[in-house]
Write a protein that holds these residues in place. Structure first.
Motif, PDB file in Angstrom:
ATOM      1  N   ASP A  14      36.615  70.733  -8.177  1.00 63.78           N
ATOM      2  CA  ASP A  14      36.282  70.575  -6.759  1.00 63.78           C
ATOM      3  C   ASP A  14      36.151  69.091  -6.469  1.00 63.78           C
ATOM      4  O   ASP A  14      35.288  68.412  -7.046  1.00 63.78           O
ATOM      5  CB  ASP A  14      34.975  71.308  -6.434  1.00 63.78           C
ATOM      6  N   HIS A  15      37.010  68.597  -5.584  1.00 64.88           N
ATOM      7  CA  HIS A  15      37.040  67.179  -5.256  1.00 64.88           C
ATOM      8  C   HIS A  15      36.234  66.923  -3.984  1.00 64.88           C
ATOM      9  O   HIS A  15      36.164  67.782  -3.100  1.00 64.88           O
ATOM     10  CB  HIS A  15      38.491  66.714  -5.087  1.00 64.88           C
ATOM     11  N   LYS A  55      40.124  73.816   0.608  1.00 69.55           N
ATOM     12  CA  LYS A  55      39.052  74.767   0.854  1.00 69.55           C
ATOM     13  C   LYS A  55      38.623  74.689   2.321  1.00 69.55           C
ATOM     14  O   LYS A  55      38.416  73.610   2.846  1.00 69.55           O
ATOM     15  CB  LYS A  55      37.880  74.473  -0.078  1.00 69.55           C
ATOM     16  N   TYR A  96      40.836  80.345   1.023  1.00 66.35           N
ATOM     17  CA  TYR A  96      41.888  79.474   0.527  1.00 66.35           C
ATOM     18  C   TYR A  96      43.043  79.504   1.513  1.00 66.35           C
ATOM     19  O   TYR A  96      43.565  80.549   1.839  1.00 66.35           O
ATOM     20  CB  TYR A  96      42.325  79.908  -0.866  1.00 66.35           C
ATOM     21  N   GLN A 119      40.664  71.383  -4.015  1.00 67.84           N
ATOM     22  CA  GLN A 119      40.396  71.831  -5.373  1.00 67.84           C
ATOM     23  C   GLN A 119      41.719  71.826  -6.125  1.00 67.84           C
ATOM     24  O   GLN A 119      42.742  72.253  -5.587  1.00 67.84           O
ATOM     25  CB  GLN A 119      39.812  73.241  -5.380  1.00 67.84           C
ATOM     26  N   HIS A 134      38.933  74.494 -12.923  1.00 66.57           N
ATOM     27  CA  HIS A 134      38.984  74.240 -11.483  1.00 66.57           C
ATOM     28  C   HIS A 134      38.200  72.962 -11.233  1.00 66.57           C
ATOM     29  O   HIS A 134      37.077  72.831 -11.730  1.00 66.57           O
ATOM     30  CB  HIS A 134      38.330  75.368 -10.697  1.00 66.57           C
TER      31      HIS A 134
END
Length: 122
Positions: free
Chosen positions: A58-59, A118, A4, A64, A56
């Motif tokens: 995640d795109h 990320k 991260y 994220q 959470h």
């Protein structure tokens, strides 16, 4: 492995507290809907004690978003660690006070919102 790329923020009350807290002063009240900021794979996380009920997302663009302290029994998805595709503006929970909040109880209701980029080590 995921790294991260966020610097730790350190101050008197919060150590390594990334993100933003939206509570009463920001017009976020106990039970208000929490919506997905963008489409992606949403996962319910229930293993972070300080975070309380968390989602959470995640795109596809490598980011994220995280949503903490959600009200009990309001998360979507609601099965831990099972990703479900959600569209932008889908209700994923409600403002709550689970996990570590100050003050304790409904007066501490807020949504903690984070955006994380990320980074792949490879």
């Amino acid at each position: 492995m995921i790294i991260y790329n966020n610097p730790d923020r350190v101050d008197e009350q919060y150590s390594s507290h990334d993100g933003y807290d939206y509570g009463k002063k920001a017009q976020a009240f106990f039970g208000d809907p929490v919506l997905a900021a963008a489409s992606g794979w949403a996962t319910y996380i229930n293993t972070c004690g300080p975070c309380g009920n968390a989602i959470h997302i995640d795109h596809p663009n490598g980011y994220q978003t995280r949503y903490y302290h959600l009200k009990n029994n309001t998360t979507f998805p609601n099965i831990p660690n099972q990703p479900i595709w959600v569209e932008a503006r889908t209700k994923i929970g409600e403002v709550g006070f689970t996990g570590n909040v100050k003050p304790a109880g409904e007066d501490g209701s807020h949504i903690h919102f984070m955006v994380i980029r990320k980074v792949d080590e490879n």
